[in-house]
Design a protein around this motif. Sequence first.
Motif, PDB file in Angstrom:
ATOM      1  N   LYS A 178       0.802  -1.221   0.000  1.00 36.73           N
ATOM      2  CA  LYS A 178       0.000   0.000   0.000  1.00 36.73           C
ATOM      3  C   LYS A 178       0.836   1.273   0.000  1.00 36.73           C
ATOM      4  O   LYS A 178       0.326   2.361  -0.245  1.00 36.73           O
ATOM      5  CB  LYS A 178      -0.949  -0.003   1.194  1.00 36.73           C
ATOM      6  CG  LYS A 178      -2.049  -1.047   1.083  1.00 36.73           C
ATOM      7  CD  LYS A 178      -3.096  -0.885   2.170  1.00 36.73           C
ATOM      8  CE  LYS A 178      -4.245  -1.856   1.962  1.00 36.73           C
ATOM      9  NZ  LYS A 178      -5.334  -1.690   2.956  1.00 36.73           N
ATOM     10  N   THR A 179       2.121   1.150   0.288  1.00 33.11           N
ATOM     11  CA  THR A 179       2.996   2.317   0.282  1.00 33.11           C
ATOM     12  C   THR A 179       3.579   2.593  -1.105  1.00 33.11           C
ATOM     13  O   THR A 179       4.190   3.641  -1.313  1.00 33.11           O
ATOM     14  CB  THR A 179       4.151   2.150   1.276  1.00 33.11           C
ATOM     15  OG1 THR A 179       5.000   1.068   0.852  1.00 33.11           O
ATOM     16  CG2 THR A 179       3.631   1.850   2.673  1.00 33.11           C
ATOM     17  N   LYS A 180       3.374   1.674  -2.042  1.00 29.01           N
ATOM     18  CA  LYS A 180       3.968   1.832  -3.368  1.00 29.01           C
ATOM     19  C   LYS A 180       2.997   1.607  -4.521  1.00 29.01           C
ATOM     20  O   LYS A 180       3.061   2.292  -5.531  1.00 29.01           O
ATOM     21  CB  LYS A 180       5.160   0.864  -3.535  1.00 29.01           C
ATOM     22  CG  LYS A 180       6.332   1.140  -2.606  1.00 29.01           C
ATOM     23  CD  LYS A 180       7.449   0.124  -2.840  1.00 29.01           C
ATOM     24  CE  LYS A 180       8.625   0.376  -1.903  1.00 29.01           C
ATOM     25  NZ  LYS A 180       9.712  -0.625  -2.102  1.00 29.01           N
ATOM     26  N   ASP A 181       2.102   0.640  -4.371  1.00 26.60           N
ATOM     27  CA  ASP A 181       1.237   0.254  -5.484  1.00 26.60           C
ATOM     28  C   ASP A 181       0.155   1.303  -5.749  1.00 26.60           C
ATOM     29  O   ASP A 181      -0.468   1.816  -4.806  1.00 26.60           O
ATOM     30  CB  ASP A 181       0.574  -1.095  -5.203  1.00 26.60           C
ATOM     31  CG  ASP A 181       1.581  -2.228  -5.130  1.00 26.60           C
ATOM     32  OD1 ASP A 181       2.714  -2.044  -5.603  1.00 26.60           O
ATOM     33  OD2 ASP A 181       1.220  -3.301  -4.606  1.00 26.60           O
ATOM     34  N   PRO A 182      -0.110   1.613  -7.027  1.00 26.05           N
ATOM     35  CA  PRO A 182      -1.157   2.587  -7.363  1.00 26.05           C
ATOM     36  C   PRO A 182      -2.534   2.109  -6.905  1.00 26.05           C
ATOM     37  O   PRO A 182      -2.935   0.983  -7.195  1.00 26.05           O
ATOM     38  CB  PRO A 182      -1.095   2.652  -8.899  1.00 26.05           C
ATOM     39  CG  PRO A 182       0.250   2.129  -9.260  1.00 26.05           C
ATOM     40  CD  PRO A 182       0.586   1.109  -8.219  1.00 26.05           C
ATOM     41  N   HIS A 183      -3.254   2.969  -6.196  1.00 23.77           N
ATOM     42  CA  HIS A 183      -4.625   2.659  -5.798  1.00 23.77           C
ATOM     43  C   HIS A 183      -5.272   3.890  -5.168  1.00 23.77           C
ATOM     44  O   HIS A 183      -4.580   4.796  -4.704  1.00 23.77           O
ATOM     45  CB  HIS A 183      -4.696   1.479  -4.829  1.00 23.77           C
ATOM     46  CG  HIS A 183      -4.117   1.737  -3.473  1.00 23.77           C
ATOM     47  ND1 HIS A 183      -2.769   1.929  -3.251  1.00 23.77           N
ATOM     48  CD2 HIS A 183      -4.710   1.821  -2.247  1.00 23.77           C
ATOM     49  CE1 HIS A 183      -2.552   2.119  -1.965  1.00 23.77           C
ATOM     50  NE2 HIS A 183      -3.714   2.063  -1.333  1.00 23.77           N
ATOM     51  N   ILE A 184      -6.601   3.919  -5.187  1.00 29.70           N
ATOM     52  CA  ILE A 184      -7.339   4.963  -4.493  1.00 29.70           C
ATOM     53  C   ILE A 184      -7.373   4.599  -3.020  1.00 29.70           C
ATOM     54  O   ILE A 184      -7.877   3.548  -2.641  1.00 29.70           O
ATOM     55  CB  ILE A 184      -8.757   5.106  -5.065  1.00 29.70           C
ATOM     56  CG1 ILE A 184      -8.687   5.546  -6.533  1.00 29.70           C
ATOM     57  CG2 ILE A 184      -9.568   6.126  -4.253  1.00 29.70           C
ATOM     58  CD1 ILE A 184     -10.023   5.573  -7.247  1.00 29.70           C
ATOM     59  N   MET A 185      -6.842   5.484  -2.200  1.00 33.08           N
ATOM     60  CA  MET A 185      -6.689   5.190  -0.782  1.00 33.08           C
ATOM     61  C   MET A 185      -7.929   5.552   0.022  1.00 33.08           C
ATOM     62  O   MET A 185      -8.420   4.769   0.835  1.00 33.08           O
ATOM     63  CB  MET A 185      -5.449   5.920  -0.242  1.00 33.08           C
ATOM     64  CG  MET A 185      -4.162   5.469  -0.924  1.00 33.08           C
ATOM     65  SD  MET A 185      -2.765   6.592  -0.653  1.00 33.08           S
ATOM     66  CE  MET A 185      -2.501   6.411   1.098  1.00 33.08           C
ATOM     67  N   THR A 186      -8.444   6.754  -0.188  1.00 32.80           N
ATOM     68  CA  THR A 186      -9.644   7.177   0.542  1.00 32.80           C
ATOM     69  C   THR A 186     -10.277   8.371  -0.144  1.00 32.80           C
ATOM     70  O   THR A 186      -9.606   9.117  -0.872  1.00 32.80           O
ATOM     71  CB  THR A 186      -9.315   7.546   2.005  1.00 32.80           C
ATOM     72  OG1 THR A 186     -10.529   7.745   2.736  1.00 32.80           O
ATOM     73  CG2 THR A 186      -8.474   8.808   2.095  1.00 32.80           C
ATOM     74  N   THR A 187     -11.564   8.544   0.093  1.00 32.48           N
ATOM     75  CA  THR A 187     -12.281   9.757  -0.312  1.00 32.48           C
ATOM     76  C   THR A 187     -13.198  10.162   0.829  1.00 32.48           C
ATOM     77  O   THR A 187     -13.706   9.314   1.559  1.00 32.48           O
ATOM     78  CB  THR A 187     -13.120   9.540  -1.589  1.00 32.48           C
ATOM     79  OG1 THR A 187     -13.958   8.392  -1.410  1.00 32.48           O
ATOM     80  CG2 THR A 187     -12.230   9.349  -2.806  1.00 32.48           C
ATOM     81  N   ASN A 188     -13.395  11.468   0.979  1.00 32.77           N
ATOM     82  CA  ASN A 188     -14.298  11.992   2.000  1.00 32.77           C
ATOM     83  C   ASN A 188     -15.242  12.996   1.365  1.00 32.77           C
ATOM     84  O   ASN A 188     -14.803  13.934   0.690  1.00 32.77           O
ATOM     85  CB  ASN A 188     -13.501  12.655   3.132  1.00 32.77           C
ATOM     86  CG  ASN A 188     -12.963  11.646   4.122  1.00 32.77           C
ATOM     87  OD1 ASN A 188     -13.712  11.143   4.952  1.00 32.77           O
ATOM     88  ND2 ASN A 188     -11.669  11.335   4.030  1.00 32.77           N
TER      89      ASN A 188
END
Length: 337
Positions: A178-188
């Motif tokens: 999770k510190t390197k791979d592309p991804h949407i982490m959070t939205t508020n």
Amino acid sequence: MSYNSRITGVGSYVPPQIYKNSDIEEMMDTSNEWIIQRTGIEQRHWVDENTSTSDLALEASKIAIKDAGLEASDIDMIVFATLSPDHDFPGTGCFLQAKLGIEDVTAFDIRQQCTGFLYGLSMADKFVQSGSHKNVLVVGAEVHSKGLDKTPNGRAVSVLFGDGAGAVVVSRTEVKDKTKDPHIMTTNLHADGSYAKELWVAAPGSAVGPDRMSHALVDEGLHFPFMNGKTVFVHAVKRMAETLMLSCKEMGVGIEDVDLFLFHQANLRINSKVAEVLKIPEDKIFNTIQKYGNTTAATIPLGMHDAIKANKLKKGMLVASAAFGSGFTWASGLWRY
């Protein structure tokens, strides 16, 4: 089973006709200096009489789909954010679906104005996480120019807005690190409807009397946008800073850990004040308002595409985004590109 999502493709499009501040000085009885001082805007793009919102969206979508390495037939959902639809109904997502040549694909519009893209991104992320969809096209597109009061009466608002479209493809992905791979982490996502009439268009609508639209409403100018600029400014700075901090706190990262900030582009002074409050270095903020004005739902993906082309946004970067607009609504997002 839960999945992760990532932004796999980005695209944008603006109509070719540019209107510099000098081009609208006489039209609205204003000046280049006044506009730049108060907004940071130097020019905007406006469509010709035959171009619609879905036309702009189509061009941006084709670029985003190609960038994702996909075909239009691979898209299984369209989320279309706009306040300037082709028609009152059906939703513009349906017109875009037909123009893309794809059938039996979920398509819906959302009406979150300046926060529309981040609301749409959040929805796409949730659908992909659920496992029900694999490739979601999120589009923000606006044709403001056909709905502005281009006389001195409307100059406080009309100088702000431009036309354009931005799109991203949100796809299912596997995240090992999770510190390197592309991804949407959070939205508020947030809203406070008690301020709805501080930035709005009153007509047409079912709450304006016996008819949705009438000559009397037009004569009053109620079909043009109204904005309480001072109230919007104060709330925008406060809420954008708050929601950015919330997203970072949720993910256990500091403001200093973010590589690039993609703010909504409503007014350069708003973004500068948010940066001052959060102590964000100017070189970490990518602004496009000087070129496009406020393109509402299109602003963030349009800026994202420009940042990629300018080599300011690179693979692996941690990106934070925030927007504030009519509703009042505000939102933030954090993702690894």
